[in-house]
Design a protein around this motif. Structure first.
Motif, PDB file in Angstrom:
ATOM      1  N   VAL A  48     -42.952  -6.169 -27.723  1.00 20.76           N
ATOM      2  CA  VAL A  48     -42.782  -7.448 -27.909  1.00 20.76           C
ATOM      3  C   VAL A  48     -42.228  -7.846 -29.363  1.00 20.76           C
ATOM      4  CG1 VAL A  48     -43.792  -9.745 -27.859  1.00 20.76           C
ATOM      5  CG2 VAL A  48     -44.299  -8.238 -26.182  1.00 20.76           C
ATOM      6  N   VAL A  49     -43.192  -7.345 -30.370  1.00 20.24           N
ATOM      7  CA  VAL A  49     -43.023  -7.451 -31.647  1.00 20.24           C
ATOM      8  C   VAL A  49     -41.809  -6.614 -32.291  1.00 20.24           C
ATOM      9  CG1 VAL A  49     -44.183  -7.153 -34.091  1.00 20.24           C
ATOM     10  CG2 VAL A  49     -45.454  -7.694 -32.131  1.00 20.24           C
ATOM     11  N   SER A  50     -41.421  -5.632 -31.492  1.00 19.79           N
ATOM     12  CA  SER A  50     -40.279  -4.878 -32.151  1.00 19.79           C
ATOM     13  C   SER A  50     -38.970  -5.878 -31.760  1.00 19.79           C
ATOM     14  CB  SER A  50     -39.893  -3.641 -31.335  1.00 19.79           C
ATOM     15  OG  SER A  50     -41.201  -2.815 -31.547  1.00 19.79           O
ATOM     16  N   ILE A  51     -38.946  -6.701 -30.676  1.00 23.98           N
ATOM     17  CA  ILE A  51     -37.781  -7.361 -30.429  1.00 23.98           C
ATOM     18  C   ILE A  51     -37.544  -8.454 -31.415  1.00 23.98           C
ATOM     19  CG2 ILE A  51     -37.250  -9.260 -28.898  1.00 23.98           C
ATOM     20  CD1 ILE A  51     -38.339  -7.741 -26.541  1.00 23.98           C
ATOM     21  N   VAL A  52     -38.787  -9.146 -31.904  1.00 23.12           N
ATOM     22  CA  VAL A  52     -38.929 -10.128 -33.079  1.00 23.12           C
ATOM     23  C   VAL A  52     -38.163  -9.242 -34.555  1.00 23.12           C
ATOM     24  CG1 VAL A  52     -40.088 -11.817 -34.457  1.00 23.12           C
ATOM     25  CG2 VAL A  52     -40.668 -11.265 -32.074  1.00 23.12           C
ATOM     26  N   VAL A  99     -33.528 -22.728 -37.633  1.00 26.20           N
ATOM     27  CA  VAL A  99     -32.815 -21.987 -36.600  1.00 26.20           C
ATOM     28  C   VAL A  99     -33.445 -21.203 -35.880  1.00 26.20           C
ATOM     29  CG1 VAL A  99     -30.464 -20.606 -36.155  1.00 26.20           C
ATOM     30  CG2 VAL A  99     -30.587 -22.275 -38.148  1.00 26.20           C
ATOM     31  N   MET A 100     -34.119 -20.367 -36.301  1.00 24.62           N
ATOM     32  CA  MET A 100     -35.085 -19.565 -35.367  1.00 24.62           C
ATOM     33  C   MET A 100     -36.220 -20.229 -34.753  1.00 24.62           C
ATOM     34  SD  MET A 100     -35.248 -15.990 -37.846  1.00 24.62           S
ATOM     35  CE  MET A 100     -35.679 -15.133 -36.328  1.00 24.62           C
ATOM     36  N   PHE A 101     -36.665 -21.252 -35.275  1.00 22.99           N
ATOM     37  CA  PHE A 101     -37.627 -22.020 -34.572  1.00 22.99           C
ATOM     38  C   PHE A 101     -37.110 -22.767 -33.381  1.00 22.99           C
ATOM     39  CE2 PHE A 101     -40.259 -25.807 -33.734  1.00 22.99           C
ATOM     40  CZ  PHE A 101     -41.414 -25.481 -34.152  1.00 22.99           C
ATOM     41  N   LEU A 102     -35.895 -23.256 -33.402  1.00 18.51           N
ATOM     42  CA  LEU A 102     -35.105 -24.077 -32.321  1.00 18.51           C
ATOM     43  C   LEU A 102     -34.687 -23.085 -31.281  1.00 18.51           C
ATOM     44  CD1 LEU A 102     -33.387 -26.728 -34.365  1.00 18.51           C
ATOM     45  CD2 LEU A 102     -35.456 -27.038 -32.875  1.00 18.51           C
ATOM     46  N   ALA A 103     -34.187 -21.772 -31.658  1.00 17.03           N
ATOM     47  CA  ALA A 103     -33.755 -20.804 -30.862  1.00 17.03           C
ATOM     48  C   ALA A 103     -34.888 -20.020 -30.245  1.00 17.03           C
ATOM     49  CB  ALA A 103     -32.846 -19.755 -31.549  1.00 17.03           C
ATOM     50  N   ILE A 120     -42.083 -15.680 -32.577  1.00 14.01           N
ATOM     51  CA  ILE A 120     -40.947 -16.023 -33.761  1.00 14.01           C
ATOM     52  C   ILE A 120     -41.343 -17.085 -34.723  1.00 14.01           C
ATOM     53  CG2 ILE A 120     -38.648 -16.870 -33.875  1.00 14.01           C
ATOM     54  CD1 ILE A 120     -38.107 -15.249 -31.247  1.00 14.01           C
ATOM     55  N   ARG A 121     -41.991 -17.966 -34.047  1.00 15.15           N
ATOM     56  CA  ARG A 121     -41.946 -19.348 -34.659  1.00 15.15           C
ATOM     57  C   ARG A 121     -43.313 -19.152 -35.841  1.00 15.15           C
ATOM     58  NH1 ARG A 121     -41.990 -23.753 -30.077  1.00 15.15           N
ATOM     59  NH2 ARG A 121     -39.570 -24.042 -30.035  1.00 15.15           N
ATOM     60  N   VAL A 122     -44.136 -18.195 -35.585  1.00 14.19           N
ATOM     61  CA  VAL A 122     -45.194 -18.124 -36.659  1.00 14.19           C
ATOM     62  C   VAL A 122     -44.844 -16.640 -37.653  1.00 14.19           C
ATOM     63  CG1 VAL A 122     -47.459 -16.998 -36.827  1.00 14.19           C
ATOM     64  CG2 VAL A 122     -47.062 -18.655 -34.879  1.00 14.19           C
ATOM     65  N   LEU A 123     -44.113 -15.988 -37.022  1.00 14.58           N
ATOM     66  CA  LEU A 123     -43.713 -14.902 -38.128  1.00 14.58           C
ATOM     67  C   LEU A 123     -42.538 -15.390 -38.947  1.00 14.58           C
ATOM     68  CD1 LEU A 123     -44.436 -12.065 -38.497  1.00 14.58           C
ATOM     69  CD2 LEU A 123     -42.695 -11.089 -36.960  1.00 14.58           C
ATOM     70  N   GLY A 124     -41.767 -16.401 -38.403  1.00 11.28           N
ATOM     71  CA  GLY A 124     -40.739 -17.015 -39.398  1.00 11.28           C
ATOM     72  C   GLY A 124     -41.510 -17.628 -40.730  1.00 11.28           C
ATOM     73  N   LEU A 125     -42.556 -17.874 -40.639  1.00 10.11           N
ATOM     74  CA  LEU A 125     -43.384 -18.455 -42.126  1.00 10.11           C
ATOM     75  C   LEU A 125     -42.954 -17.309 -43.118  1.00 10.11           C
ATOM     76  CD1 LEU A 125     -46.534 -20.136 -40.255  1.00 10.11           C
ATOM     77  CD2 LEU A 125     -44.278 -21.386 -41.213  1.00 10.11           C
ATOM     78  N   ALA A 126     -42.676 -16.256 -42.731  1.00 13.72           N
ATOM     79  CA  ALA A 126     -42.717 -14.929 -43.857  1.00 13.72           C
ATOM     80  C   ALA A 126     -41.494 -15.377 -44.340  1.00 13.72           C
ATOM     81  CB  ALA A 126     -42.865 -13.846 -43.408  1.00 13.72           C
ATOM     82  N   LEU A 127     -40.258 -15.925 -44.008  1.00 12.75           N
ATOM     83  CA  LEU A 127     -38.926 -15.974 -44.582  1.00 12.75           C
ATOM     84  C   LEU A 127     -38.689 -16.632 -45.987  1.00 12.75           C
ATOM     85  CD1 LEU A 127     -36.747 -16.855 -41.198  1.00 12.75           C
ATOM     86  CD2 LEU A 127     -37.225 -14.674 -42.428  1.00 12.75           C
ATOM     87  N   PRO A 128     -39.517 -17.556 -46.248  1.00 11.78           N
ATOM     88  CA  PRO A 128     -39.634 -18.212 -47.665  1.00 11.78           C
ATOM     89  C   PRO A 128     -40.314 -17.309 -48.291  1.00 11.78           C
ATOM     90  CG  PRO A 128     -40.219 -19.890 -46.164  1.00 11.78           C
ATOM     91  CD  PRO A 128     -40.209 -18.661 -45.350  1.00 11.78           C
ATOM     92  N   ILE A 129     -41.268 -16.574 -48.115  1.00 10.49           N
ATOM     93  CA  ILE A 129     -42.095 -15.693 -48.841  1.00 10.49           C
ATOM     94  C   ILE A 129     -41.134 -14.412 -49.336  1.00 10.49           C
ATOM     95  CG2 ILE A 129     -43.947 -13.863 -48.862  1.00 10.49           C
ATOM     96  CD1 ILE A 129     -45.335 -15.832 -46.846  1.00 10.49           C
ATOM     97  N   TYR A 130     -40.340 -13.839 -48.234  1.00  7.64           N
ATOM     98  CA  TYR A 130     -39.399 -12.851 -48.749  1.00  7.64           C
ATOM     99  C   TYR A 130     -38.314 -13.225 -49.667  1.00  7.64           C
ATOM    100  CZ  TYR A 130     -41.287 -10.194 -44.696  1.00  7.64           C
ATOM    101  OH  TYR A 130     -42.029  -9.662 -43.980  1.00  7.64           O
ATOM    102  N   ALA A 131     -38.141 -14.616 -49.673  1.00  7.59           N
ATOM    103  CA  ALA A 131     -37.016 -15.294 -50.511  1.00  7.59           C
ATOM    104  C   ALA A 131     -37.654 -15.076 -52.125  1.00  7.59           C
ATOM    105  CB  ALA A 131     -36.471 -16.722 -50.122  1.00  7.59           C
ATOM    106  N   LEU A 132     -38.825 -15.157 -52.014  1.00  5.31           N
ATOM    107  CA  LEU A 132     -39.407 -15.492 -53.374  1.00  5.31           C
ATOM    108  C   LEU A 132     -39.539 -13.843 -53.692  1.00  5.31           C
ATOM    109  CD1 LEU A 132     -40.930 -16.348 -55.890  1.00  5.31           C
ATOM    110  CD2 LEU A 132     -43.020 -16.597 -54.359  1.00  5.31           C
ATOM    111  N   LYS A 133     -40.148 -13.087 -53.023  1.00  2.00           N
ATOM    112  CA  LYS A 133     -40.248 -11.558 -53.145  1.00  2.00           C
ATOM    113  C   LYS A 133     -39.085 -10.994 -53.788  1.00  2.00           C
ATOM    114  CE  LYS A 133     -42.219  -7.475 -51.484  1.00  2.00           C
ATOM    115  NZ  LYS A 133     -42.905  -6.693 -50.492  1.00  2.00           N
ATOM    116  N   SER A 134     -37.772 -11.269 -53.162  1.00  2.00           N
ATOM    117  CA  SER A 134     -36.477 -10.516 -53.375  1.00  2.00           C
ATOM    118  C   SER A 134     -36.433 -10.822 -54.965  1.00  2.00           C
ATOM    119  CB  SER A 134     -35.584 -11.073 -52.486  1.00  2.00           C
ATOM    120  OG  SER A 134     -35.089 -12.319 -52.744  1.00  2.00           O
TER     121      SER A 134
END
Length: 486
Positions: A48-52, A99-103, A120-134
């Protein structure tokens, strides 16, 4: 050698040591935790997590947009450059999350996994964190301050390990993996941000963005093509077969890829900023590229072929019998991913020269070959095992195409590459054959694994000394810092 070059050399060697320590620490803990959680959870939870993870692989590439690489490549990147990239990356991250929240419900319906919506909706919270980390990682790499990665990784990996294991023990299933990933990203980024003391603000300088985007956009398209090819198999296995099949494929792929990526990334992350400083000196670029190929293959080849040889005993002991179907995938990926160092060496040189146009062209050529190969395997295969073999064919395509541009750019000819790689490959194959032979001894798996590892290490080191292996001498000299990198 002038003083500036001596300073860069010292930073590179020190950086490589710290980066290696950071990767070893992170992957040792991650491997231990992964094994422990795998014993506690069912293979379907991993599926399940691999799909995400497939969808977030694309999102992470889009967030950085290649702009983080552009920051490293630009010699005179300043605060205005970093603020511009930070603002753009954060805007992209928030848009993708929406987009991912809605999809999410639609994706869950396609894969027949209702739980995917929430994950997807919970793990998506990491996206802004990855933006800062990059952005922070770009700053650390550009300034060769790799020691900072060590502390950030230590905090993030240990904290997430505790969270993941405790939730697995409490029966949270797939949510244990989600919590582990979120915690790791958050703690790692916060520590790195605090240690670097990098001050960022929301600001966009149009002129700076155009310059960075000209270089970075090509890197982004290249990376997207790479992710697309890498994630085709998981996408179709998840759709066509069971979540358990996907979990065996993912777990069998993750361990050897983690080993290969850690070793390759350790060296290439130091190599790129060093090469970028000599981007106008072809002689130096050739020198450092050949050194990278030689030393990296000396380390990576035996590790990957050795792990391929001990895969069955490893899985039987650490992951238990329920994960034995993953052995096949481990062996396939070990063989294919061991040549990632060849691709990295050639590609980092091209990127360091600022030739993202050439980099994009070879990526398009490679990915076109990949997609044709994968399409044929998808049509002809009737099992995930046959589909996995496509990775070996793609590896051959990658090695051939990546080696072509640097023949003209820096004079890195085919005979040079063979001279740098072939001796280490031969030693590794001899070692691998010996380790496989030890696997037939009538002993328990634990004793068998110990014998196999001892045999592999002993034979490889002995052969390297007997043949006075050039790569080994380079590696020892570099670590001791006693002579020029040549």
């Amino acid at each position: 050698m002038d003083q500036q070059e001596q300073d860069i050399k010292k930073k590179a060697v020190t950086g490589a040591i710290w980066k290696f320590a950071e990767r070893i620490l992170a992957q040792t803990i991650s491997l231990f935790v992964s094994i422990l959680i795998a014993r506690l959870l069912d293979p379907s939870d991993y599926g399940v997590v691999s799909i995400v993870t497939v969808f977030f692989a694309f999102a992470n590439v889009i967030i950085s947009g290649g702009l983080n690489t552009a920051l490293i490549q630009k010699k005179d990147a300043d605060k205005e450059d970093y603020n511009t990239v930070f603002t753009v990356s954060m805007a992209i991250a928030l848009t993708l999350y929406a987009v991912m929240f809605l999809a999410a419900p639609w994706i869950a319906k396609i894969y027949r996994q209702p739980l995917l919506t929430s994950i997807i909706r919970v793990l998506g919270l990491a996206l802004p964190i990855y933006a800062l980390k990059s952005i922070v990682c770009a700053y650390v790499s550009a300034n060769l301050k790799f020691k900072m990665f060590f502390y950030a990784t230590l905090g993030g990996t240990l904290t997430s390990a505790v969270v993941g294991v405790l939730m697995a023990l409490k029966g949270f299933g797939a949510w244990a993996l989600v919590a582990q990933q979120l915690t790791n990203a958050t703690i790692d980024t916060l520590i790195l941000f605090c240690v670097t003391r990098l001050k960022l603000s929301f600001q966009i300088a149009a002129a700076r963005l155009r310059t960075l985007w000209k270089y970075g956009s090509r890197i982004m398209v290249s990376s997207l093509l790479g992710v697309a090819v890498a994630q085709v198999n998981p996408l179709f296995i998840g759709l066509k077969y069971t979540s358990a099949d996907l979990s065996f494929y993912t777990k069998g792929r993750s361990i050897p890829e983690t080993l290969s990526t850690s070793m390759t990334y350790t060296i290439s992350s130091v190599l790129f900023p060093v090469l970028a400083r000599y981007q106008d000196d072809k002689e130096r670029l050739l020198q450092y590229t050949r050194l990278y190929m030689s030393v990296a293959s000396f380390v990576v080849f035996p590790v990957m072929l050795g792990f391929c040889a001990v895969a069955r005993n490893f899985v039987d002991i650490f992951l238990t019998e329920k994960w034995l179907p993953a052995v096949y995938y481990i062996q396939i990926v070990c063989i294919s991913s061991m040549f990632d160092i060849v691709a990295a060496g050639n590609c980092e040189t091209i990127k360091a020269m600022g030739r993202s146009d050439i980099f994009l062209k070879i990526e398009i050529a490679k990915k076109s070959g990949y997609m044709i190969t994968l399409a044929l395997f998808l049509l002809l295969s009737n099992s995930p095992q046959i589909l996995a073999i496509s990775m070996l064919v793609c590896t051959v395509i990658q090695v051939v195409i990546n080696s072509i541009p640097n023949v003209k750019l820096i004079g890195y000819k085919v005979r040079h590459q063979l001279a740098d790689l072939l001796p280490n490959l031969v030693l590794s194959l001899i070692m691998c054959g010996s380790v496989i032979a030890m696997g037939y001894l009538p002993v328990t798996p634990i004793i068998g694994l110990v014998i196999q590892i001892a045999t592999g290490v002993g034979i490889y080191v002995l052969l390297a000394f007997i043949t006075r292996n050039r790569s080994m001498r380079h590696l020892i000299a570099t670590i001791k810092n006693r002579k020029h990198l040549s």
